[in-house]
Scaffold this active site. Structure first.
Site, PDB file in Angstrom:
ATOM      1  N   ASP A 183      -4.051  -4.499   3.036  1.00  0.00           N
ATOM      2  CA  ASP A 183      -4.908  -3.511   2.365  1.00  0.00           C
ATOM      3  C   ASP A 183      -5.810  -2.754   3.331  1.00  0.00           C
ATOM      4  O   ASP A 183      -6.927  -2.375   2.994  1.00  0.00           O
ATOM      5  CB  ASP A 183      -5.768  -4.174   1.270  1.00  0.00           C
ATOM      6  CG  ASP A 183      -4.895  -4.880   0.242  1.00  0.00           C
ATOM      7  OD1 ASP A 183      -3.846  -4.324  -0.111  1.00  0.00           O
ATOM      8  OD2 ASP A 183      -5.264  -5.990  -0.181  1.00  0.00           O
ATOM      9  N   HIS A 188       0.433  -0.138  -2.102  1.00  0.00           N
ATOM     10  CA  HIS A 188      -0.037   0.907  -1.203  1.00  0.00           C
ATOM     11  C   HIS A 188      -0.515   2.089  -2.032  1.00  0.00           C
ATOM     12  O   HIS A 188       0.256   2.678  -2.776  1.00  0.00           O
ATOM     13  CB  HIS A 188       1.090   1.352  -0.256  1.00  0.00           C
ATOM     14  CG  HIS A 188       1.544   0.254   0.663  1.00  0.00           C
ATOM     15  ND1 HIS A 188       2.655   0.352   1.442  1.00  0.00           N
ATOM     16  CD2 HIS A 188       1.013  -0.958   0.925  1.00  0.00           C
ATOM     17  CE1 HIS A 188       2.786  -0.769   2.149  1.00  0.00           C
ATOM     18  NE2 HIS A 188       1.812  -1.569   1.851  1.00  0.00           N
TER      19      HIS A 188
HETATM   20  P1  GDP Z   1      -2.398  -0.809   2.125  1.00  0.00           P
HETATM   21  O1  GDP Z   1      -1.906  -1.944   1.317  1.00  0.00           O
HETATM   22  O2  GDP Z   1      -2.677  -1.185   3.558  1.00  0.00           O
HETATM   23  O3  GDP Z   1      -1.544   0.412   2.036  1.00  0.00           O
HETATM   24  O4  GDP Z   1      -3.834  -0.421   1.538  1.00  0.00           O
HETATM   25  P2  GDP Z   1      -4.239  -0.296  -0.013  1.00  0.00           P
HETATM   26  O5  GDP Z   1      -3.703   0.978  -0.521  1.00  0.00           O
HETATM   27  O6  GDP Z   1      -3.944  -1.537  -0.743  1.00  0.00           O
HETATM   28  O7  GDP Z   1      -5.822  -0.267   0.101  1.00  0.00           O
HETATM   29  C1  GDP Z   1      -6.485   0.737   0.772  1.00  0.00           C
HETATM   30  C2  GDP Z   1      -7.387   1.479  -0.225  1.00  0.00           C
HETATM   31  O8  GDP Z   1      -8.328   2.230   0.484  1.00  0.00           O
HETATM   32  C3  GDP Z   1      -6.667   2.471  -1.102  1.00  0.00           C
HETATM   33  O9  GDP Z   1      -7.260   2.489  -2.359  1.00  0.00           O
HETATM   34  C4  GDP Z   1      -6.845   3.797  -0.378  1.00  0.00           C
HETATM   35  O10 GDP Z   1      -6.824   4.911  -1.253  1.00  0.00           O
HETATM   36  C5  GDP Z   1      -8.215   3.606   0.186  1.00  0.00           C
HETATM   37  N1  GDP Z   1      -8.457   4.281   1.445  1.00  0.00           N
HETATM   38  C6  GDP Z   1      -7.637   4.414   2.520  1.00  0.00           C
HETATM   39  N2  GDP Z   1      -8.283   4.991   3.540  1.00  0.00           N
HETATM   40  C7  GDP Z   1      -9.540   5.230   3.110  1.00  0.00           C
HETATM   41  C8  GDP Z   1     -10.721   5.773   3.722  1.00  0.00           C
HETATM   42  O11 GDP Z   1     -10.741   6.168   4.879  1.00  0.00           O
HETATM   43  N3  GDP Z   1     -11.838   5.838   2.941  1.00  0.00           N
HETATM   44  C9  GDP Z   1     -11.870   5.387   1.665  1.00  0.00           C
HETATM   45  N4  GDP Z   1     -13.026   5.464   1.009  1.00  0.00           N
HETATM   46  N5  GDP Z   1     -10.805   4.855   1.069  1.00  0.00           N
HETATM   47  C10 GDP Z   1      -9.659   4.777   1.774  1.00  0.00           C
HETATM   48 MG    MG Z   2      -2.369  -2.988  -0.398  1.00  0.00          MG
END
Ligand code: GDP
Ligand code: MG
Length: 424
Positions: free
Chosen positions: A12, A40
């Site tokens: 995440d 994601h």
């Molecule tokens: P993944 O599993 O690594 O792809 O990550 P996730 O999608 O589960 O969790 C990352 C969360 O952080 C998501 O809700 C994204 O929309 C959000 N996100 C990603 N980058 C940023 C950022 O730079 N700032 C903020 N506020 N949210 C972000």
């Molecule tokens: Mg995730």
């Protein structure tokens, strides 16, 4: 050109949004491990998309997306995910989605087994997503699993399914005292969900070799992070697959190839879904404030994520086992509300300070040693250039970079596609 985008922490980190961002310059995006336990989240023009099995390149027209041999695929879930996206106008077909004939099929029996085991464990549970991932990887290594290519050979499929269920039902009936898995029902499930996918099933390795020979650029998208790797993570609170960059060519179908670049995605603070040792964990009001600021609820499950400050020993270890060449730091904007930013600079284990990331019982006994850096106390979500960031924010990024020993090339300051900056 082969690039892997991988997680440095517990998952995440924002890998999906980085793949979405970087896939601009790439023609192919491939997942290489894991299954629909991934979540994601990607925002495109303010619209939210959550992907579990589909690579994050699916939202970019013209990008070909692959599910590699190292994956486990719940075909009912995949169909649902495809249909939900198509209903929102995303085009999906054989021209932009291909599934490896070698990927294992996650069956309803695996999902049931996962739930039965979590219930049996009760308070000692592992925090499984209950999507059958550990059981199907177990079956794969027991050499019992069905694979996507079997869907193309109905007679073979029927024969293998019978053998598989004879074995699986020993466990379900005699082990868990649960009803047996019905052969006819499982076969119907396989046909109903498998038949519509037939034209997507192919040798993704061959496809990749041809794409590379034609000079195309390929991106590997990891699920979860280094600390969830089956071998190198916080075992047994890990995932069941190899989340590391080194496995990407193997899990995608081109085991003889080497990566050109590994981009590690690292979060500006820590979060962890489910059980297991998490030395830098915050509790109470401080945890609540960080969880709210970061919206830390699981994309796949909705579970509140455990949160804590940036963890130097864990992240440095993550950078090392991933072999990251450069880093993307995500969610820096989340920390804007803090006047002082705590970081876990090292641990003490049994009273002895250490900068290393321990394993087993030593990890469970690790206690954080906190330091604090000045906050910036203003909204940075509109910054698009490094120089626009407040001095304190730049100092925080530079501190992390120095501590983990790898260059931070991208900094993201919001969830939307354009909310990031690149350091030249
Ligand atoms: P993944 O599993 O690594 O792809 O990550 P996730 O999608 O589960 O969790 C990352 C969360 O952080 C998501 O809700 C994204 O929309 C959000 N996100 C990603 N980058 C940023 C950022 O730079 N700032 C903020 N506020 N949210 C972000
Ligand atoms: Mg995730």
């Amino acid at each position: 050109m082969l690039t892997a985008i991988v997680g440095i922490n517990w998952g995440d980190e924002g890998k999906g949004r980085m793949v979405d961002l970087l896939s601009q310059g790439y023609q192919v995006v491939s997942r290489y491990q894991g299954g629909n336990n991934a979540g994601h989240t990607i925002y495109v023009n303010g619209e939210k998309f959550v992907l579990n099995l589909l690579p994050s390149g699916i939202l970019r027209p013209g990008v070909v997306n692959l599910l590699g041999p190292g994956m486990v695929v719940d075909i009912a879930h995949l169909r649902g995910e495809m249909e939900r996206l198509m209903a929102r106008g995303v085009r999906i077909g054989p021209e932009n989605l291909k599934i490896s004939h070698l990927a294992a099929i996650c069956l309803p029996a695996n999902v049931r087994q996962d739930c039965l085991e979590e219930e049996r464990l009760a308070d000692a549970k592992f925090g499984s997503t209950r999507r059958g991932i550990a059981p199907i990887y177990g079956d794969k290594y027991m050499k019992k699993a069905l694979r996507m290519g079997d869907l193309l050979e109905p007679e073979r499929l029927e024969r293998q399914l019978r053998q598989l269920l004879d074995w699986k039902n020993l466990l379900l009936e005699k082990g868990y005292n649960a009803p047996a898995e019905d052969y006819g029902e499982t076969l119907r499930w396989l046909r109903e969900n498998g038949d519509p996918l037939r034209e997507l099933i192919c040798d993704t390795g061959l496809y990749l070799e041809e794409a590379l020979a034609a000079g195309k650029k390929v991106l590997f998208e990891a699920q979860l992070g280094a600390l969830r790797d089956i071998d190198y993570g916080i075992y047994p609170y890990t995932s069941s697959s190899t989340t590391l960059a080194a496995y990407a060519p193997i899990g995608a179908g081109i085991p003889g190839r080497r990566l050109d670049k590994t981009v590690g995605v690292m979060k500006a603070y820590s979060s962890c879904v489910g059980e297991g040792p998490f030395p830098c964990e915050l509790f109470g009001a401080a945890a609540g404030a960080l969880r709210e600021a970061g919206g830390e609820y699981g994309a796949a499950t909705g579970r509140p994520r455990r949160v804590g400050p940036f963890d130097v020993p864990a992240s440095r270890y993550g950078v090392r086992v991933q072999g990251a060449d450069e880093l993307a730091l995500t969610k820096l904007d989340t920390l804007s509300y803090l006047s002082e930013i705590p970081v876990c600079a090292r641990y003490t284990v049994d009273g002895v300070p250490t900068g290393e990331f321990p394993s087993g019982g030593r990890l469970e006994r690790a206690r954080p040693v906190l330091e604090s850096l000045p906050g910036w106390g203003c909204d940075i979500s509109g910054c698009r250039r490094w120089e626009e960031l407040p001095q304190e924010a730049r100092a925080y990024v530079e501190y992390l970079e120095e501590q983990v020993g790898c260059a931070i090339r991208y900094v993201s300051v919001g969830a939307d596609r354009d909310q990031y900056l690149v350091r030249e």
